[in-house]
Design a protein around this motif. Structure first.
Motif, PDB file in Angstrom:
ATOM      1  N   ILE A 162       0.835  -1.203   0.000  1.00 28.67           N
ATOM      2  CA  ILE A 162       0.000   0.000   0.000  1.00 28.67           C
ATOM      3  C   ILE A 162       0.874   1.259   0.000  1.00 28.67           C
ATOM      4  CG2 ILE A 162      -1.662   1.355   1.341  1.00 28.67           C
ATOM      5  CD1 ILE A 162      -2.878  -1.266   2.287  1.00 28.67           C
ATOM      6  N   ARG A 163       1.891   1.286   0.834  1.00 32.94           N
ATOM      7  CA  ARG A 163       2.765   2.463   0.914  1.00 32.94           C
ATOM      8  C   ARG A 163       3.599   2.616  -0.357  1.00 32.94           C
ATOM      9  NH1 ARG A 163       5.541   3.264   6.688  1.00 32.94           N
ATOM     10  NH2 ARG A 163       5.447   5.411   5.916  1.00 32.94           N
ATOM     11  N   HIS A 164       3.810   1.504  -1.072  1.00 36.58           N
ATOM     12  CA  HIS A 164       4.570   1.580  -2.310  1.00 36.58           C
ATOM     13  C   HIS A 164       3.725   2.153  -3.446  1.00 36.58           C
ATOM     14  CE1 HIS A 164       7.442   0.535  -5.429  1.00 36.58           C
ATOM     15  NE2 HIS A 164       6.464  -0.085  -6.099  1.00 36.58           N
TER      16      HIS A 164
ATOM     17  N   PHE B  52       1.400   7.967   1.450  1.00 41.44           N
ATOM     18  CA  PHE B  52       1.608   7.293   2.731  1.00 41.44           C
ATOM     19  C   PHE B  52       3.024   6.751   2.883  1.00 41.44           C
ATOM     20  CE2 PHE B  52      -2.971   6.833   1.837  1.00 41.44           C
ATOM     21  CZ  PHE B  52      -3.472   7.447   2.966  1.00 41.44           C
ATOM     22  N   ALA B  53       3.897   7.022   1.906  1.00 37.09           N
ATOM     23  CA  ALA B  53       5.257   6.497   1.975  1.00 37.09           C
ATOM     24  C   ALA B  53       6.052   7.199   3.068  1.00 37.09           C
ATOM     25  CB  ALA B  53       5.945   6.672   0.620  1.00 37.09           C
ATOM     26  N   GLU B  54       7.107   6.547   3.510  1.00 43.12           N
ATOM     27  CA  GLU B  54       7.958   7.105   4.567  1.00 43.12           C
ATOM     28  C   GLU B  54       8.750   8.288   4.023  1.00 43.12           C
ATOM     29  OE1 GLU B  54      11.402   5.576   7.736  1.00 43.12           O
ATOM     30  OE2 GLU B  54      10.531   4.221   6.254  1.00 43.12           O
ATOM     31  N   LEU B  55       8.897   9.342   4.837  1.00 43.51           N
ATOM     32  CA  LEU B  55       9.594  10.552   4.418  1.00 43.51           C
ATOM     33  C   LEU B  55      11.089  10.434   4.684  1.00 43.51           C
ATOM     34  CD1 LEU B  55       7.179  13.292   5.777  1.00 43.51           C
ATOM     35  CD2 LEU B  55       7.439  12.553   3.421  1.00 43.51           C
TER      36      LEU B  55
ATOM     37  N   THR C  76       0.091  12.176   6.740  1.00 44.70           N
ATOM     38  CA  THR C  76      -0.174  10.972   5.956  1.00 44.70           C
ATOM     39  C   THR C  76       0.963   9.965   6.071  1.00 44.70           C
ATOM     40  OG1 THR C  76       0.750  12.070   3.991  1.00 44.70           O
ATOM     41  CG2 THR C  76      -1.634  12.190   4.320  1.00 44.70           C
ATOM     42  N   ALA C  77       2.211  10.461   6.174  1.00 44.31           N
ATOM     43  CA  ALA C  77       3.340   9.543   6.352  1.00 44.31           C
ATOM     44  C   ALA C  77       3.248   8.814   7.689  1.00 44.31           C
ATOM     45  CB  ALA C  77       4.656  10.314   6.252  1.00 44.31           C
TER      46      ALA C  77
ATOM     47  N   PHE D 128       0.545  -1.417   9.057  1.00 46.05           N
ATOM     48  CA  PHE D 128       0.888  -2.783   9.460  1.00 46.05           C
ATOM     49  C   PHE D 128       0.142  -3.220  10.719  1.00 46.05           C
ATOM     50  CE2 PHE D 128       3.744  -5.173  12.361  1.00 46.05           C
ATOM     51  CZ  PHE D 128       3.553  -6.426  11.794  1.00 46.05           C
ATOM     52  N   PRO D 129       0.216  -2.466  11.836  1.00 44.82           N
ATOM     53  CA  PRO D 129      -0.514  -2.932  13.025  1.00 44.82           C
ATOM     54  C   PRO D 129      -2.025  -2.922  12.847  1.00 44.82           C
ATOM     55  CG  PRO D 129       0.428  -0.763  13.417  1.00 44.82           C
ATOM     56  CD  PRO D 129       0.999  -1.248  12.140  1.00 44.82           C
TER      57      PRO D 129
END
Length: 443
Positions: free
Chosen positions: A47-49, A54-57, A70-71, A78-79
């Motif tokens: 999903i984040r990909h 929502f991807a990590e900054l 959103t990040a 995951f949780p």
């Protein structure tokens, strides 16, 4: 007798633990939990990909507040997915193998970790974080293990009376917990909403400020009403109190109400906005840095903040130097001797002033806004002259153009040997043939 009882309890607990460890159902639940965690990690990563919001900054960058939110939400995928899948697995395990204690324990731990992550990433206030971590988390754990209802009954029984009001320990804990939660949500919503509003390029500055202030007032009014409901206060009972408050506003709170209403009017009529250079009636000046519904903050060029009640802008005269046009006209005065070639000097001074980077000059500038040197008057000692010029902003602070131009004009006058006059007085001696008393030695 008591010692034997405790020994029996310990032995029974050990026997149940050993029985659980030896049972095949326990390992089936363990395998199910591990599979769920693996699937949840894979789905969250996908999903984040595929959803970059929502991807990590990356570290070290500057990002919009909404992108940061959103990040952080993406880190909870995951949780959260694991909790949903574990909830389904609890029912399946209970129906297929007759027990689901391990799967349920994993779900409880996942829920606790999610809430702790939210507190760590989103709660900035240390006090509110302390309340959530040491009151909210234990209450969530007791609710998940179905021990909260007995605890609520015990806390509700511990009460004391103040006048006609009965307050229990449960009431205090509920107000403390939900009050902290509501005010935290209010602060987060307010700061995020104002940042989003101020980033709207299609809106002008005044509309942004008005929308931001209205959002702030609306959020905290809603929070106040919700908190009253949590405290168990009937809102219909506030009607009489509202009438008393109205009377108080008419007398003791008149100044506060006046500033509040004046702030709304200022934001609506757009007479002042952030960044304007204001000169008050008493001579104080400054740049508008912040506008609230109570006061306006002016920052002076010497680093001081002047808090001006909004009512002053309604009842007193003030000058807004940069309200509609950021360009301002200034002049520098100087004097030269009467023997100076003034026509030639005017052209020299125009070129010198036009060479300053902050002075508006060039063919693209209207002729009335280009530097202009003229004679002001004929003085006792020389010709009084001045040069007018236009510039962006105010001639002060980081735009100290006037001082630079005076130095440039002085250097130009010295370079072309132009004399700067100084006060001269002509003394005439009348009756030169008349001797002074005592000139011949007689008194």
């Amino acid at each position: 007798m008591d010692t034997d009882h405790y020994k029996t309890m310990v032995l029974e607990a050990g026997a149940r633990t050993l029985e659980a460890l030896m049972a095949s159902a326990t390992y089936i639940q363990l395998a199910l939990v591990l599979v769920i965690f693996g699937i949840a990690a894979l789905l969250a990563n996908r999903i984040r990909h595929f959803v970059p919001a929502f991807a990590e900054l990356p570290e070290g960058g500057t990002y919009p507040p909404l992108r940061i939110v959103t990040a952080k939400l993406g880190s909870l995928f995951f949780p959260l997915i694991a909790i949903v899948m574990l909830g389904v697995a609890v029912e399946l395990s209970r129906n297929l193998i007759g027990q689901a204690w391990l799967v349920r324990t994993a779900m409880v731990i996942a829920m606790m970790l999610v809430l702790n992550t939210i507190i760590r990433d989103h709660v900035r206030s240390e006090f509110i974080a302390f309340v959530f971590r040491w009151i909210g988390l234990p209450l969530l754990f007791l609710h998940l293990v179905e021990l909260l209802v007995p605890l609520v009954a015990i806390l509700d029984a511990v009460s004391f009376t103040v006048g006609n009001i009965q307050i229990s320990a449960y009431d205090l804990g509920r107000v403390l917990l939900f009050g902290s939660l509501l005010f935290w949500l209010g602060r987060v919503s307010n700061s995020t909403g104002q940042e989003i509003i101020r980033r709207q390029e299609k809106l002008d500055v005044r509309t942004k400020e008005l929308a931001a202030k209205m959002l702030e007032v609306g959020i905290f009014v809603i929070i106040f009403l919700l908190l009253l409901q949590v405290m168990g206060i009937n809102l219909t009972a506030l009607a009489v109190f509202g009438g008393a408050v109205g009377v108080g506003l008419g007398f003791g709170l008149q100044a506060i109400a006046s500033n509040f209403i004046s702030g709304i009017i200022i934001l609506l009529d757009r007479s002042i906005s952030v960044g304007d250079y204001i000169e008050l009636e008493d001579g104080r000046t400054g740049i508008v840095r912040e506008m609230t519904l109570r006061s306006t903050t002016l920052e002076t060029f010497d680093g001081k903040d002047v808090m001006v009640p909004n009512e002053k802008f309604m009842t007193e005269t003030f000058t807004n130097w940069t309200h509609k046009n950021k360009e301002q006209r200034y002049r520098v005065d100087f004097s030269v001797a009467y023997k100076t070639n003034v026509r030639e000097l005017c052209e020299i001074i125009k070129q010198v002033v036009a060479s300053h980077p902050k002075v508006l000059s060039g063919d693209h500038v209207p002729i009335e806004e280009r530097p202009d040197c003229e004679i002001d008057s004929f003085g006792d000692n020389g010709i009084n002259m001045f040069v007018e010029f236009w510039m962006q902003g105010i001639d002060d602070g980081e735009n100290r153009v006037g001082g630079d131009l005076m130095l440039m004009i002085l250097e130009a006058l010295q370079e072309h040997n132009v004399e700067i006059p100084f006060p001269q007085r002509e003394v005439r001696v009348l009756n030169e043939g008349l001797s002074a008393p005592g000139a011949n030695g007689r008194a």
